[in-house]
Every structure is written in C-alpha cells, then in structure tokens.
Design an enzyme around this catalytic site. Structure first.
Site, mmCIF file in Angstrom:
data_model
loop_
_atom_site.group_PDB
_atom_site.id
_atom_site.type_symbol
_atom_site.label_atom_id
_atom_site.label_comp_id
_atom_site.label_asym_id
_atom_site.label_seq_id
_atom_site.Cartn_x
_atom_site.Cartn_y
_atom_site.Cartn_z
ATOM 1 N N SER A 24 0.839 -1.297 0.059
ATOM 2 C CA SER A 24 -0.290 -0.047 0.025
ATOM 3 C C SER A 24 0.753 1.258 -0.093
ATOM 4 C CB SER A 24 -0.829 -0.091 1.321
ATOM 5 O OG SER A 24 -0.215 0.010 2.565
ATOM 6 N N THR A 156 -38.438 26.736 -12.541
ATOM 7 C CA THR A 156 -38.727 25.531 -12.092
ATOM 8 C C THR A 156 -38.790 24.807 -13.385
ATOM 9 O OG1 THR A 156 -40.972 26.037 -12.038
ATOM 10 C CG2 THR A 156 -39.802 26.212 -10.088
ATOM 11 N N HIS A 157 -38.790 23.273 -13.357
ATOM 12 C CA HIS A 157 -38.804 22.809 -14.671
ATOM 13 C C HIS A 157 -37.983 23.279 -15.873
ATOM 14 C CE1 HIS A 157 -42.150 20.745 -12.567
ATOM 15 N NE2 HIS A 157 -42.438 21.999 -12.125
ATOM 16 N N SER A 278 -11.618 25.529 -28.413
ATOM 17 C CA SER A 278 -11.774 24.286 -29.356
ATOM 18 C C SER A 278 -10.465 24.115 -30.371
ATOM 19 C CB SER A 278 -12.898 24.609 -30.094
ATOM 20 O OG SER A 278 -12.834 23.698 -31.233
ATOM 21 N N LYS A 284 -14.960 29.268 -30.331
ATOM 22 C CA LYS A 284 -15.471 28.519 -29.020
ATOM 23 C C LYS A 284 -14.808 29.156 -27.858
ATOM 24 C CE LYS A 284 -18.224 26.022 -28.773
ATOM 25 N NZ LYS A 284 -18.260 24.558 -28.911
ATOM 26 N N GLU A 291 -17.614 22.206 -16.408
ATOM 27 C CA GLU A 291 -18.078 20.821 -16.901
ATOM 28 C C GLU A 291 -17.331 19.841 -16.292
ATOM 29 O OE1 GLU A 291 -18.845 20.893 -21.300
ATOM 30 O OE2 GLU A 291 -17.256 22.239 -20.966
ATOM 31 N N GLN A 323 -7.511 -1.688 3.493
ATOM 32 C CA GLN A 323 -6.299 -0.988 3.080
ATOM 33 C C GLN A 323 -6.800 -0.247 1.935
ATOM 34 O OE1 GLN A 323 -2.473 -2.882 2.749
ATOM 35 N NE2 GLN A 323 -2.680 -3.021 0.728
HETATM 36 N N1 ARG Z 1 -0.797 -1.909 4.980
HETATM 37 C C1 ARG Z 1 -1.969 -2.146 5.856
HETATM 38 C C2 ARG Z 1 -3.335 -1.082 5.687
HETATM 39 O O1 ARG Z 1 -2.919 -0.011 5.280
HETATM 40 C C3 ARG Z 1 -1.559 -2.203 7.095
HETATM 41 C C4 ARG Z 1 -2.315 -2.777 8.235
HETATM 42 C C5 ARG Z 1 -1.769 -4.250 8.489
HETATM 43 N N2 ARG Z 1 -2.311 -4.900 9.361
HETATM 44 C C6 ARG Z 1 -2.458 -6.156 9.477
HETATM 45 N N3 ARG Z 1 -2.957 -6.702 10.384
HETATM 46 N N4 ARG Z 1 -1.849 -6.780 8.411
HETATM 47 O O2 ARG Z 1 -4.129 -1.449 6.130
#
Ligand code: ARG
Length: 461
Positions: A24, A156-157, A278, A284, A291, A323
C-alpha cells in the site's frame, strides 16, 4: 532485511508477486507526516509511563524527525517490500538507531496506527475543505452588493417561473455550502477520536495511557471499544458522504452557470482565464472548468460507493480489505479540493450580462404569480384568480404583449372591479418589489440576509 511484520513463524520469504499485490506504500506514503506525529506522541506516552527511558524517547524522536526531513525533501528511499508507510518509517528508524527503534511499536499495532494516521489526515483535510467552502461563500457574498440591481428569471422545470434578485441566488448557494460545512463539523467530531492504543483489536496488557497520547495529538477523546476501533471505517464513509453533498452542490452551480453562459441564456460571461478553446472552432470559449466540476462529482460519489461496498461484507475487526479505503478517500478529498480551489476565483471573475438579461426579462410572464396574489389581496379566491390570470396570459400571448402591456379594459373584462393600481404589480421589477414573506426575494429580506451573511463570515459591511 525482510519486513518487520514477518516473524519467525514463516518458513519462507514472501513471493515477490504477493509483495507487489499487497503493498500500500504506493498510495499511503502521503500519510508520512501523520504517521511520524503519531509515533512521536506514542513514544512520549510510553516514556511518561516508564516503558521507555527519556533517552530512548529522545533517540526515537530525533530519528523520526530526520526521517521526516528525508521524506519531505524527497531523499527517503521507499522500499516496496516493506509494504506500507508505517513499516517503511519504522524500519528506517531501526536502521538508524537499532534496538531502541525496535521498541517504538510497543503497545500498538498497525491496525490502530493506520486508523490514527487516517483520522489525523481526515481531520486536517476536513479543515482545509471547510476553509475553501468558506472562501467560496465569501466570493458569493462579496458579489451581492454589486449585483443588487440585477433581477433574473428563476426557473422550475427549466421554464421561466418568477423573478428574483440575483443576490438571492448567490445566497441560496451560501446556504447549501453552510449545511455542507455544518455536516463536516459534525463529522469531524467522530473523526477526532484517538484509536491509538486499541492495538490489534483487543487492546494491550502493557500499562499504556491512551488519554495521554490522545491529548498530545489534539484528539477530543478516545475511541471507546478496541474491536470497534480496529474495524471502524465509518468515519471515512461519513467524510465521503460530506464530500458528496459538497460535490453535488458544486455540480448544481456548475450546471446552472454552464447554461447561463450559452448564447441561448446569455446571462453571464465567465472569466476567460477559466475557459478553454476548441482545436477546430475558433469562436468557441468553453466552460470546461465548470463541466469538469460537474463531471468530477461522479468520482466523488463513486468513492463513497466504494467505501460502502468495501465494508459491507466484513466481519468485525481489521481485515486487509480495509487497506483499499485510502485510494477513494484521497481521491475524493483531492477532487473536491481541486474543484473548490477554482470555484471561488471563478465566482469572483464572472461578469453578469445585464443588458442581455434585461432585454428579455419581460418574457415568460414572470409577473403572473404576483398579479394573481394581487387579486387574492382584493378578495378573489386563489383558484379563481389562478384561472383568471391563466386566461389573461393566453390573451397576452395571442396579442404578443406582456401582461403590463394589456389595456385596462382587458383586466376589467376579467374582473370589472379592477383599476389602474393593477399596473403597480406588473412588470418584473415591480413583481420583485412585491415579495413579502420571510426568506423571499423581496429586497428588504435579501438586504437583511446579506448583512446576516457578512456578519457570519466576518466581512466588513
Ligand atoms: N498496509 C495495511 C493497511 O494499510 C496495514 C495494516 C496491516 N495490518 C495487518 N493486520 N496486516 O491497512
């Protein structure tokens, strides 16, 4: 060295593909400041409790501050095999100070660490969004004085309905964003609770002092139940819901101004610095910022959806699925922040096309309801008056005139008791003046509301 989370229980190193799949760090590295702040508070608490010595605490704090500096200056070497920002920082500390660094994780788990970091991050992000919302409200309120003479048709509408003072429209947005701010403030109360010390899911047998850590991190209190703490992501869901209402409100505004900027409406000129061209049609000037503000709302709504679906099938306490909360959370805050950063200058820079608005203001019988209410004031039952005015509108349409241009005979044919005073409520400007109810577009009420908003936002009057 292998990851600090791989204990002696494993008989082999992790498969590289698993390492890549489970990391992560690619997205949670933005929590580094919050992680270090949390760790320093944790180390100080452990010291107050006699679990670490003051000297160990100093070493840890110094080491973490050096790591912080490296992370800020971009010299920190991130290692994917260490999975996340928490273990990257911990390992870097251990590499620096050895066994003392190995004591930092005493009495905590990554589960409460992740939750605490995230709570610190969400708290800070809520405050940033709140500031930006306030800035947008100020931009609308600051327009009110200069736009007080502008009357626009309200719809409205998407059909012309009744005339309103333009500041009444601006303050309508302020009200929506005020509720958004109140929702954020309320959500913040539940975000601003400390989960550190709830450890993996059951707490710890070590004599920690959770209140000490909470105080150091400026939390308002503690998450009470360790199992709840380990599994809870409703503070994330709630903050995402707050962001969706902000986004939907921004989208409403964007849609309205996109319409207003068309040649068909021709109510507003957007600042050219906020428009794009554009590649083929040289004439344009496109409202792409608006948007995209409308379009990005889909992403924010999607993020809330992701969190809800992510959580619905999980049993209690931490599961690795959690995670996956961070990419949608970060994306939603980034998206709303980016939209808000452009919204205020766009509101400041837009110019109302008064002549275009005025030249078509008498179209669409915007004064018809005011005329009906004038008849009601003269004792005609509402249903009768409603029918009568409908007929007068039909007559005026046939004659290609406005209601104010109908001769008195036409009014008297509808009701012989009518006299000249009828013209006092006809025409759009007269119709606006006639509004009487609290919260209406009557100039007196709108003026009061402008003063109220200036006060609320601490603007000088
Ligand atoms: N990388 C994990 C997360 O962001 C860390 C938590 C890990 N905990 C575990 N019990 N493996 O959630």
């Amino acid at each position: 060295m292998s990851s600090p989370s791989r204990s002696g229980a494993f008989d082999s190193a992790v498969d590289k593909r698993v390492e890549r799949f489970t990391e992560s760090i690619s997205f949670d590295q933005r929590l580094f400041r919050h992680d270090i702040t949390g760790s320093i508070a944790h180390a100080k608490m452990l010291t107050d409790q006699g679990i670490l010595t003051p000297q160990e605490c100093d070493e840890i704090e110094t080491g973490l501050n050096e790591i912080l500096h490296e992370l800020e200056s971009g010299t920190f070497v991130i290692r994917e095999e260490l999975e996340d920002i928490h273990m990257n920082i911990e390992q870097a500390l251990i590499d620096r100070i050895g066994d003392t660094g190995r004591k930092l994780h005493t009495g905590r788990s990554r589960n409460d660490q992740v939750s605490t970091d995230l709570r610190l991050w969400v708290r800070e992000s809520i405050d940033r969004v709140d500031d930006l919302l306030k800035g947008l409200q100020i931009a609308f309120v600051n327009r009110c004085h200069g736009d007080f003479d502008v009357v626009v048709p309200a719809y409205t509408h998407l059909q012309r309905a009744q005339p309103v003072l333009l500041p009444h429209v601006w303050l309508a947005y302020c009200e929506k964003f005020q509720r958004d701010r109140e929702r954020l403030a309320d959500c913040r109360k539940r975000v601003n609770l400390c989960s550190l010390g709830t450890a993996a899911l059951a707490g710890t047998t070590l004599p920690i002092d959770r209140a000490n850590t909470a105080k150091r991190l400026n939390f308002d209190g503690l998450v009470a139940n360790s199992i709840d703490s380990s599994s809870d992501r409703d503070f994330v869901m709630e903050s995402l819901f707050c962001l969706t209402t902000i986004s939907v409100h921004l989208s409403t505004w964007a849609e309205e101004w996109i319409l207003w900027a068309t040649s068909e409406f021709d109510f507003i000129e957007l600042p050219h610095a906020f428009c794009t061209g554009s590649s083929i049609m040289p004439q344009k000037i496109n409202p792409d910022v608006l948007e995209l503000t409308r379009g990005k709302t889909a992403r924010v709504i999607g993020s809330l959806q992701t969190l809800l679906v992510l959580s619905k099938g999980l049993p209690l306490a931490y599961n690795r699925d959690l995670q996956e909360d961070k990419p949608p959370l970060f994306d939603a805050f980034d998206t709303v922040t980016a939209c808000l950063e452009l919204a205020a200058p766009l509101v400041e820079g837009a110019k109302m096309k008064r002549d275009c608005i005025n030249s078509r203001l008498e179209r669409g019988f915007l004064d018809a309801t005011t005329l009906m209410e004038y008849l009601i004031k003269r004792g005609i039952p509402q249903r009768k008056a409603h029918h009568m005015i409908g007929e007068l509108v039909r007559l005026a349409t046939e004659k290609s005139v406005t209601l104010a241009e109908l001769p008195l005979e036409d009014f008297q044919a509808a009701d012989p008791t009518l006299d000249d005073s009828v013209y006092g409520v006809l025409g759009v400007k007269n119709a606006v003046e006639a509004f009487e109810s609290v919260g209406s577009t009557g100039p007196r009420f709108v003026s009061e509301q402008i003063s109220m908003w200036k006060n609320r936002l601490n603007l000088s009057s």
